[in-house]
Scaffold this active site. Structure first.
Site, short mmCIF file in Angstrom:
data_model
loop_
_atom_site.label_atom_id
_atom_site.label_comp_id
_atom_site.label_asym_id
_atom_site.label_seq_id
_atom_site.Cartn_x
_atom_site.Cartn_y
_atom_site.Cartn_z
N HIS A 1 0.84 -1.21 0.00
CA HIS A 1 0.00 0.00 0.00
C HIS A 1 0.87 1.26 0.00
O HIS A 1 0.68 2.16 -0.81
CB HIS A 1 -0.94 0.05 1.20
CG HIS A 1 -1.51 1.41 1.42
ND1 HIS A 1 -2.56 1.91 0.67
CD2 HIS A 1 -1.11 2.44 2.22
CE1 HIS A 1 -2.80 3.17 1.03
NE2 HIS A 1 -1.92 3.52 1.96
N HIS B 1 1.51 5.26 -2.78
CA HIS B 1 1.92 6.64 -2.49
C HIS B 1 3.15 7.13 -3.25
O HIS B 1 3.26 8.32 -3.53
CB HIS B 1 2.21 6.79 -0.99
CG HIS B 1 0.98 6.75 -0.12
ND1 HIS B 1 0.10 7.80 -0.04
CD2 HIS B 1 0.48 5.78 0.68
CE1 HIS B 1 -0.89 7.49 0.80
NE2 HIS B 1 -0.69 6.26 1.25
N GLU C 1 -5.58 9.64 0.04
CA GLU C 1 -5.97 8.24 0.07
C GLU C 1 -7.10 7.89 -0.91
O GLU C 1 -7.09 6.83 -1.51
CB GLU C 1 -6.37 7.80 1.48
CG GLU C 1 -5.25 7.86 2.51
CD GLU C 1 -4.16 6.80 2.32
OE1 GLU C 1 -4.28 5.95 1.42
OE2 GLU C 1 -3.16 6.86 3.06
N SER D 1 -4.26 1.07 -4.54
CA SER D 1 -3.64 -0.15 -4.04
C SER D 1 -4.68 -1.19 -3.63
O SER D 1 -4.33 -2.22 -3.07
CB SER D 1 -2.74 0.18 -2.84
OG SER D 1 -3.50 0.70 -1.77
#
Ligand code: HBI
Ligand code: FE
Length: 284
Positions: free
Chosen positions: A132, A137, A178, A197
């Site tokens: 993730h 990111h 997010e 993700s």
């Protein structure tokens, strides 16, 4: 997590070697062949879902990380990242206290969890792991505008901790970094790491009529609670990273004061002034 916690309880990473900044050695040699195979499986599944759904900046920079074949070495990627935007990534044992997290972001360091999930967690994992954190990111940290936004957020986070306004500001991270959507000339695209993700939310966020997509309005967003254990009911759509920075780089002190007396909104609750963004909408 509360600001000021020394070591977050009930997390599965090994915090024993972490210093005050919670940075640890990635210990790359400790990943097993099975870990690298699982990484490839996750990478392949996600990248198949993303064409036409993830934003271009994510897709082009994802390739640039060159991390499709095995769990990446953070040092190698940091070298590239430093050249591109002045960011670097540091290994952490998992979630870190809010003030520590913001301190890193404000210095252009992104904390990436070192451990990888187990095979039975292929589709869903509660805590963020290296897949993730890295896959979701790191690619956009190569984008100069987004890179600036992340630093602005870290500086704002430190301030929000002091002003006791973190519950409010955390929603900004959630609904942009997010779970953010971007309107482009080609249609709606994803830039949020939590979506990118995730096996299921890529489709849910961009095709489901159960979720609602609203035009980004700062006050509205900061009042909106979020779901941590299921797909989002509400997504916020921005028109560009430039505009996101422009809308959030100012001091939030008066915003917090204004919002303190207003009730928070449920994740699925409509509010006056909401502008729904149709699924097929394009930036003109
Ligand atoms: N720690 N490693 C890590 N990753 C995060 O995303 C994170 C964190 N600590 C706190 C935190 N996020 C929150 O403060 C933000 O999501 C607002
Ligand atoms: Fe995340």
């Amino acid at each position: 997590m509360n600001a000021g916690d020394k070591s977050p309880p009930l997390l599965r990473g090994d915090y024993s070697s972490a210093g005050a900044d919670f940075v640890v050695d990635q210990n790359w040699g400790h990943y097993s062949d099975a870990d690298h195979e699982l990484w490839r499986g996750l990478w392949t599944r996600q990248t198949r879902l993303l064409p036409g759904r993830a934003c271009d900046a994510f897709l082009s920079n994802l390739t640039r990380t060159g991390s499709d074949a095995q769990v990446p070495r953070f040092e190698t990627v940091s070298g590239e990242l430093r050249k591109a935007t002045g960011w670097e990534i540091v290994a952490v044992p998992g979630l870190v206290p809010d003030n520590v997290f913001f301190e890193h972001l404000s210095q252009r360091r992104f904390p990436v969890t070192a451990w990888l999930r187990r095979p039975d967690e292929f589709d869903y994992i509660v805590e963020p792991d290296v897949f993730h954190d890295f896959f979701g990111h790191v690619p956009l940290l190569f984008d100069p505008r987004f890179a600036d936004y992340m630093q602005v957020y870290g500086i704002g986070g430190l301030k929000a901790v002091r002003l006791d306004a973190l519950e409010c500001l955390a929603r900004l991270y959630w609904y942009t970094v997010e779970f953010g959507l971007l309107r482009t000339a080609q249609g709606l695209r994803i830039y949020g790491a939590g979506i990118l993700s995730s096996g299921g939310e890529v489709l849910h966020s961009t095709t489901s009529t159960r979720g609602r997509r609203l035009e980004f309005r700062l006050d509205r967003l900061l009042r909106t609670r979020y779901n941590i254990d299921r797909f989002q009911d509400t997504y916020f759509v921005i028109d560009s990273f430039d505009k996101l920075v422009a809308d959030t780089a100012h001091d939030f002190t008066t915003v917090y004061e204004r919002l303190r007396d207003l009730p928070a909104l449920s994740p699925d609750e409509p509010a006056p002034g909401d502008i729904e963004v149709p699924l097929a909408s394009q930036l003109k």
